[in-house]
Design a protein around this motif. Structure first.
Motif, PDB file in Angstrom:
ATOM      1  N   PHE A  87       0.843  -1.199   0.000  1.00 20.87           N
ATOM      2  CA  PHE A  87       0.000   0.000   0.000  1.00 20.87           C
ATOM      3  C   PHE A  87       0.874   1.243   0.000  1.00 20.87           C
ATOM      4  CE2 PHE A  87      -2.420   3.400   1.914  1.00 20.87           C
ATOM      5  CZ  PHE A  87      -3.587   3.335   1.179  1.00 20.87           C
ATOM      6  N   PRO A  88       0.588   2.234  -0.834  1.00 20.58           N
ATOM      7  CA  PRO A  88      -0.659   2.502  -1.545  1.00 20.58           C
ATOM      8  C   PRO A  88      -0.792   1.866  -2.926  1.00 20.58           C
ATOM      9  CG  PRO A  88       0.778   4.383  -1.770  1.00 20.58           C
ATOM     10  CD  PRO A  88       1.491   3.397  -0.886  1.00 20.58           C
ATOM     11  N   GLU A  89       0.113   0.969  -3.268  1.00 24.11           N
ATOM     12  CA  GLU A  89      -0.066   0.195  -4.502  1.00 24.11           C
ATOM     13  C   GLU A  89      -1.046  -0.933  -4.214  1.00 24.11           C
ATOM     14  OE1 GLU A  89       0.827   1.351  -7.147  1.00 24.11           O
ATOM     15  OE2 GLU A  89       2.593   2.542  -6.767  1.00 24.11           O
ATOM     16  N   PHE A  91      -3.197   0.840  -5.928  1.00 21.32           N
ATOM     17  CA  PHE A  91      -4.101   1.961  -6.185  1.00 21.32           C
ATOM     18  C   PHE A  91      -3.460   3.023  -7.086  1.00 21.32           C
ATOM     19  CE2 PHE A  91      -5.753   0.070  -2.335  1.00 21.32           C
ATOM     20  CZ  PHE A  91      -7.130   0.155  -2.489  1.00 21.32           C
ATOM     21  N   LEU A  92      -2.160   3.280  -6.919  1.00 26.74           N
ATOM     22  CA  LEU A  92      -1.522   4.379  -7.640  1.00 26.74           C
ATOM     23  C   LEU A  92      -1.078   4.032  -9.060  1.00 26.74           C
ATOM     24  CD1 LEU A  92       0.605   5.976  -4.792  1.00 26.74           C
ATOM     25  CD2 LEU A  92      -1.732   6.502  -5.514  1.00 26.74           C
ATOM     26  N   VAL A 104     -13.229   4.779  -1.398  1.00 28.48           N
ATOM     27  CA  VAL A 104     -12.898   4.663   0.015  1.00 28.48           C
ATOM     28  C   VAL A 104     -14.205   4.607   0.792  1.00 28.48           C
ATOM     29  CG1 VAL A 104     -11.759   5.749   1.990  1.00 28.48           C
ATOM     30  CG2 VAL A 104     -10.727   5.918  -0.291  1.00 28.48           C
ATOM     31  N   VAL A 117      -7.155   9.460   3.308  1.00 28.01           N
ATOM     32  CA  VAL A 117      -6.754   8.325   2.474  1.00 28.01           C
ATOM     33  C   VAL A 117      -7.179   8.573   1.029  1.00 28.01           C
ATOM     34  CG1 VAL A 117      -7.134   5.865   2.013  1.00 28.01           C
ATOM     35  CG2 VAL A 117      -6.758   6.645   4.366  1.00 28.01           C
ATOM     36  N   GLU A 120      -4.794  10.746  -0.845  1.00 24.74           N
ATOM     37  CA  GLU A 120      -3.581  10.004  -1.219  1.00 24.74           C
ATOM     38  C   GLU A 120      -3.828   9.109  -2.427  1.00 24.74           C
ATOM     39  OE1 GLU A 120      -0.436  10.202   0.025  1.00 24.74           O
ATOM     40  OE2 GLU A 120      -1.162  11.896   1.210  1.00 24.74           O
ATOM     41  N   LEU A 121      -5.044   8.592  -2.532  1.00 27.51           N
ATOM     42  CA  LEU A 121      -5.381   7.682  -3.628  1.00 27.51           C
ATOM     43  C   LEU A 121      -5.984   8.414  -4.823  1.00 27.51           C
ATOM     44  CD1 LEU A 121      -6.896   4.680  -1.628  1.00 27.51           C
ATOM     45  CD2 LEU A 121      -4.516   5.089  -2.311  1.00 27.51           C
ATOM     46  N   PHE A 140     -10.924   0.605  -0.724  1.00 27.51           N
ATOM     47  CA  PHE A 140     -10.191   0.755   0.535  1.00 27.51           C
ATOM     48  C   PHE A 140     -11.214   1.007   1.628  1.00 27.51           C
ATOM     49  CE2 PHE A 140      -8.141   2.835   3.990  1.00 27.51           C
ATOM     50  CZ  PHE A 140      -6.917   2.204   4.092  1.00 27.51           C
ATOM     51  N   TYR A 168      -8.401  -1.539   6.645  1.00 30.31           N
ATOM     52  CA  TYR A 168      -7.442  -1.015   7.632  1.00 30.31           C
ATOM     53  C   TYR A 168      -8.171  -0.517   8.863  1.00 30.31           C
ATOM     54  CZ  TYR A 168      -3.841   1.794   9.865  1.00 30.31           C
ATOM     55  OH  TYR A 168      -2.962   2.321  10.757  1.00 30.31           O
TER      56      TYR A 168
END
Length: 175
Positions: A87-89, A91-92, A104, A117, A120-121, A140, A168
């Protein structure tokens, strides 16, 4: 390593590699050899997703994070598809040049952390748990409970072409 080359070529530029099955699959890296008898072998991941083809045929893209993992696969060969620690892969940067949209979802009292979050994504799709998420979207979930980070495919067995689900619980600062 530069983008555009195969994962196998990139590995060979950094380590001593022996291959099998016509050169497309890794047998050993720096003298550590796989063994079907011992159920130990080399597995590769790109952006936290297990590979679905020969390392010789996977082309690295700009921003990809690739690694090789030597492991006893007797207990998890059919289930090790996504690695939470990436993480964050994915997703990126996604997998094989395909980056899925992301959503999310959050539990009670966790909206502010979920919005962080989501930034960030790079997604605006933020809603409480239970809100619908299309099947092809990476998910997520920020939840309450004992601290954990888990990851898997939303449809087990879909392989790297499937959407992922991360869950999470814990301080967002530690994520």
């Amino acid at each position: 390593v530069p983008a555009g080359q195969s994962l196998l070529r990139a590995l060979k530029s950094k380590a001593k590699v022996e291959t099998r099955f016509g050169g497309g699959f890794v047998q050993s890296i720096d003298g550590i050899e796989g063994s079907a008898r011992r159920h130990e072998d080399w597995f590769w991941f790109v952006n936290g997703v297990a590979g679905d083809r020969s390392a010789a045929s996977y082309r690295l893209r700009d921003g990809d994070v690739a690694w090789w993992d030597y492991r006893d696969w007797s207990d998890d060969a059919d289930t090790l598809e996504v690695v939470a620690g990436a993480f964050p892969e994915p997703f990126l940067h996604g997998y094989a040049g395909v980056t899925r949209p992301a959503a999310v979802r959050y539990g009670a009292g966790l909206r502010a952390g979920a919005e962080r979050v989501a930034r960030e994504l790079a997604t605006d799709d933020v809603a409480p748990l239970g809100a619908a998420v299309a099947d092809e979207v990476n998910l997520f979930e920020l939840v309450t409970g004992a601290q954990h980070l888990t990851a898997g495919l939303r449809s087990p067995g879909a392989g790297p072409s499937g959407a992922v689900r991360f869950s999470y619980a814990g301080p967002v600062d530690e994520l």
